[in-house]
Motif scaffolding. Sequence first.
Motif, PDB file in Angstrom:
ATOM      1  N   LEU A 131       4.595  -1.031  -3.312  1.00  0.00           N
ATOM      2  CA  LEU A 131       3.986  -1.275  -4.617  1.00  0.00           C
ATOM      3  C   LEU A 131       3.643  -2.748  -4.802  1.00  0.00           C
ATOM      4  O   LEU A 131       4.466  -3.626  -4.546  1.00  0.00           O
ATOM      5  CB  LEU A 131       4.925  -0.825  -5.734  1.00  0.00           C
ATOM      6  CG  LEU A 131       5.308   0.655  -5.744  1.00  0.00           C
ATOM      7  CD1 LEU A 131       6.144   0.973  -6.978  1.00  0.00           C
ATOM      8  CD2 LEU A 131       4.068   1.543  -5.698  1.00  0.00           C
ATOM      9  N   MET A 148       7.016  -3.521 -11.787  1.00  0.00           N
ATOM     10  CA  MET A 148       6.243  -4.313 -10.832  1.00  0.00           C
ATOM     11  C   MET A 148       5.452  -5.453 -11.470  1.00  0.00           C
ATOM     12  O   MET A 148       4.738  -6.178 -10.778  1.00  0.00           O
ATOM     13  CB  MET A 148       5.305  -3.409 -10.021  1.00  0.00           C
ATOM     14  CG  MET A 148       6.028  -2.366  -9.175  1.00  0.00           C
ATOM     15  SD  MET A 148       7.461  -3.010  -8.244  1.00  0.00           S
ATOM     16  CE  MET A 148       6.686  -4.228  -7.191  1.00  0.00           C
ATOM     17  N   ASP A 185       5.672   4.388 -11.838  1.00  0.00           N
ATOM     18  CA  ASP A 185       6.058   3.652 -10.631  1.00  0.00           C
ATOM     19  C   ASP A 185       6.459   4.614  -9.518  1.00  0.00           C
ATOM     20  O   ASP A 185       6.115   4.404  -8.352  1.00  0.00           O
ATOM     21  CB  ASP A 185       7.217   2.694 -10.940  1.00  0.00           C
ATOM     22  CG  ASP A 185       6.842   1.644 -11.970  1.00  0.00           C
ATOM     23  OD1 ASP A 185       5.825   0.958 -11.765  1.00  0.00           O
ATOM     24  OD2 ASP A 185       7.563   1.519 -12.978  1.00  0.00           O
ATOM     25  N   ALA A 188       3.364   6.230  -8.183  1.00  0.00           N
ATOM     26  CA  ALA A 188       2.552   5.308  -7.386  1.00  0.00           C
ATOM     27  C   ALA A 188       3.031   5.207  -5.938  1.00  0.00           C
ATOM     28  O   ALA A 188       2.296   4.710  -5.075  1.00  0.00           O
ATOM     29  CB  ALA A 188       2.549   3.921  -8.031  1.00  0.00           C
ATOM     30  N   LEU A 189       4.230   5.682  -5.650  1.00  0.00           N
ATOM     31  CA  LEU A 189       4.724   5.680  -4.268  1.00  0.00           C
ATOM     32  C   LEU A 189       4.006   6.716  -3.412  1.00  0.00           C
ATOM     33  O   LEU A 189       4.100   6.682  -2.182  1.00  0.00           O
ATOM     34  CB  LEU A 189       6.233   5.964  -4.250  1.00  0.00           C
ATOM     35  CG  LEU A 189       7.131   4.925  -4.929  1.00  0.00           C
ATOM     36  CD1 LEU A 189       8.579   5.404  -4.934  1.00  0.00           C
ATOM     37  CD2 LEU A 189       7.017   3.568  -4.238  1.00  0.00           C
TER      38      LEU A 189
END
Length: 228
Positions: A131, A148, A185, A188-189
């Motif tokens: 990320l 992030m 988050d 988003a991986l």
Amino acid sequence: MGSVELDIQQRQLFVFSNIITYGNAATPEITELIREEIETMWNEPSARLKFDSFWFEVRFKIQASHNPAISPIDIFQNLDPRNNYFRIEEFAHGNISFVDGLNCNSGYFKLENLYKGSTTAAHEYGHTLGLDHPKDLDIRGQGVPGIMYPRGTLVDPQFQYDPTKPAGVTGGTMHPMYRKVKLQDIEALNLHRLDLHGGKAILGEFTNVWHNDHANISPEDFFGSPIG
């Protein structure tokens, strides 16, 4: 970096990572603080993702060890995708903690950044999983900042170092302690894109960098393109 494993029976997807620390400022206590922060924060969203028509609970399992005697060759020869190596020192060039790029398994932490609740370790761990910092660093009006977002991000006053300061001036930017790992988050991986038909996959890439103490090297000798 970590090893991703599916438990079909329990409908769970695990991300396993080992945090290994070394350096003059590394201690078992700091190492445990890092481990606890990463595991706690990355499990807070209680994420669930869909694989092959089934929903799986995403769980991060983090282990940690303090290894002051580890050598450069020990790190260089590592083949375990769970292992992440971080040197901890009081001094760091650039005055920040960093990792060795996106999708990595090594980095350098500044001791001052590792106080309880700092979110530094959880933020840097996100980089090891691939990320990056978000492109839009003005998130005023959007509430709690995600994990992030880097230092310097413009946020609502209650998430600043000093809520009385105008946005952008000293004290008028995001205090890292207010960052949270959010469902976005985890999404988003792109865990759903991993080839998990064998039950396991690797998230991240091997960098296996052993770092020198920055107190003993010049900025010109500093290796790599770090991401903080």
